[in-house]
Design an enzyme around this catalytic site. Structure first.
Site, PDB file in Angstrom:
ATOM      1  CG  ASP A 170      -2.085  -0.993   1.292  1.00  0.00           C
ATOM      2  OD1 ASP A 170      -2.493  -1.469   0.308  1.00  0.00           O
ATOM      3  OD2 ASP A 170      -2.704  -1.176   1.951  1.00  0.00           O
ATOM      4  CG  ASP A 205     -12.799  -4.739  -3.669  1.00  0.00           C
ATOM      5  OD1 ASP A 205     -11.182  -6.163  -3.585  1.00  0.00           O
ATOM      6  OD2 ASP A 205     -11.967  -3.634  -3.189  1.00  0.00           O
TER       7      ASP A 205
END
Lengths: 263, 218
Positions: free
Chosen positions: A11, A130
């Site tokens: 990230d 997702d």
């Protein structure tokens, strides 16, 4: 024999690797290029950068990260987060990335996948899905709903149907994350993975829930995944890429050896 | 130019992997020139043709930038040239992908992968060496390289085949004929093994000056 890939995910916020829970309490974990190079030398088959920088602050910071990484880590590089046009994808690829992963942008504008695949080839277009389990009626098959914005927004899209659609639109690879398992370290949702992988011909990358090497084995064996992605277990040094690959090899799965013997 | 680094012209016709290839070549000791027009080829020791994606747009881009004829002339004169992925596929007569004509400097066509369990073929796969070649010097048989493609060349002349890889059915993953070399995998994304192959290529291009081993830079 095509090896099953092990992929660490980083990230990145404003050009730095961060970790936190649900995008809050972020702590600085270092330079993305340095970490990517370290993972590559430890046997990572690919690196994924997820850009979590707010759009208005973006201004090319990620491009610089990609540029520096591609000069040091000679493994495939995927960038996800914030790419919303063919031109933006062009810039990311020209900076040295090999693939771009689309998530919210694909749901908002599915034709973007086709435009990017036409221009750069399907192999460069990853669609991130997702998905969250829906309550299951007695005797009915399990279904999953696509969610966006880090799981905060529901879409009404069935995850398996969406997977078939994005492949049709031009996605060459699917990054499937279980939002029920993400961050929980309770193992991958192998039902979700298998439901998608058994219906598409493109490679499926499993994500969300890795706790240890055995989870990588089940994601491939039961979930039919071609690649397995994880973040925290690698960053926190709970497990190494070598130990994950050793478990996969012991289970009879083809992996690229960590130490390539080069004379 | 004797004594200097080998000067490698990487054809820039919009291929996405041009940047990565340039960086990897520089990492193993090349003096890289990004060539987006014919005059950039002057003084170069070799050409590298990158490429990912479909043959037809690639041929169009090469034509638009006036690079097509100079490339053919270069190879025709027996000068060193390395094609990577689509760059390799372009050497052949034609491609089944989008039914496109290609350069026709090697006999054969580019065809779709047969019986592939997944398509595109994305990931690390082992390269089985068919015959020893300096391009793969120091690379043990079965070494993994990174692939991203759905098509591969089917050379008419079996003699040009250097290596094969299996995804479904075996396909040709490396070729060589005189000073013309081609790789279906991506050395620029294949970590140390890939850098070793690029280093071998530089040595083939300029034997006297290039002694760099990939292990020294990786």
């Amino acid at each position: 024999m095509l090896a099953r890939r092990v992929i660490p995910c980083l990230d990145v916020d404003k050009g730095r690797v961060v970790k936190g829970t649900n995008f809050v309490n972020l702590t600085d974990e270092g330079d993305p290029a340095e970490l990517a190079e370290r993972y590559a030398s430890e046997g990572a088959d690919e690196i994924v950068f997820l850009d979590i920088t707010a759009a208005h602050e973006r201004r090319g910071t990620m491009l610089e990260v990609v540029r520096r990484t591609a000069s040091r880590a000679f493994v495939p590089l995927t960038v996800g987060g914030g790419v919303r046009s063919v031109q933006e994808m062009h810039d990311v690829l020209r900076a040295g990335a090999d693939k771009v992963s689309f998530n919210t942008a694909a749901v908002a504008e599915p034709e973007l996948l086709t435009a990017c695949a036409d221009r750069f080839g399907s192999q460069a277009v990853v669609c991130a899905i997702d998905a969250r389990r829906l309550p299951q009626a007695e005797g009915a098959a399990q279904t999953w709903e696509v969610v966006t914005h880090g799981g905060r927004r529901a879409t009404d899209l069935d995850a398996v149907s969406w997977a078939l659609r994005v492949v049709e639109l031009g996605a060459g690879e699917l990054l499937v994350t279980s939002m029920d398992r993400d961050g929980t370290r309770s193992g991958f949702d192998t039902d979700l993975l298998a439901a998608i992988a058994s219906r598409v011909r493109v490679p499926v990358i499993a994500s969300g829930g890795a706790s240890g090497p055995e989870d990588f084995v089940t994601a491939v064996r039961d979930g039919k995944a071609d690649a397995v992605l994880a973040a925290s277990i690698f960053h926190r040094r709970m497990h190494s890429i070598a130990s994950v690959k050793a478990a996969m090899a012991a289970a009879g799965l083809p992996v690229r050896p960590v130490e390539e013997a080069v004379a | 130019m004797t004594g200097s680094k080998p000067r490698i012209a990487v054809l820039d016709y919009g291929a996405a992997n041009m940047v990565s290839i340039s960086r990897a070549l520089a990492a193993v000791g090349a003096d890289v020139v990004v060539a987006d027009e014919p005059s950039a080829l002057a003084d170069s020791d070799a050409i590298v043709v990158p490429g990912v994606g479909a043959a037809k747009p690639a041929m169009n881009h090469l034509r638009e930038r006036d690079l097509l004829q100079p490339l053919k002339a270069w190879v025709g004169a027996g000068r060193p040239c390395l094609g990577i992925c689509l760059g390799l596929q372009l050497f052949f007569d034609a491609s089944d992908e989008g039914d496109a004509d290609a350069l026709g400097i090697m006999a054969g066509r580019t065809v779709g992968l047969v019986d592939a369990p997944t398509l595109p073929h994305i990931g690390w796969n082992s390269v089985e060496i068919v015959r020893p070649h300096p391009l793969l010097e120091g690379i043990p048989d079965g070494t993994y390289f990174y692939f991203v493609h759905s098509f591969a060349p089917a050379p008419a002349d079996e003699g040009v085949v250097v290596a094969r890889t299996t995804h479904g059915k075996p396909f040709v993953s490396a070729v060589a004929k005189d000073s013309l070399y081609g790789l279906q995998f991506h050395p620029e994304k294949s970590s140390r093994a890939g850098l070793q192959v690029l280093s071998n290529f530089l040595r083939l291009v300029k034997p006297a000056t290039c002694r760099t081993s990939a292990t020294e830079v990786a």
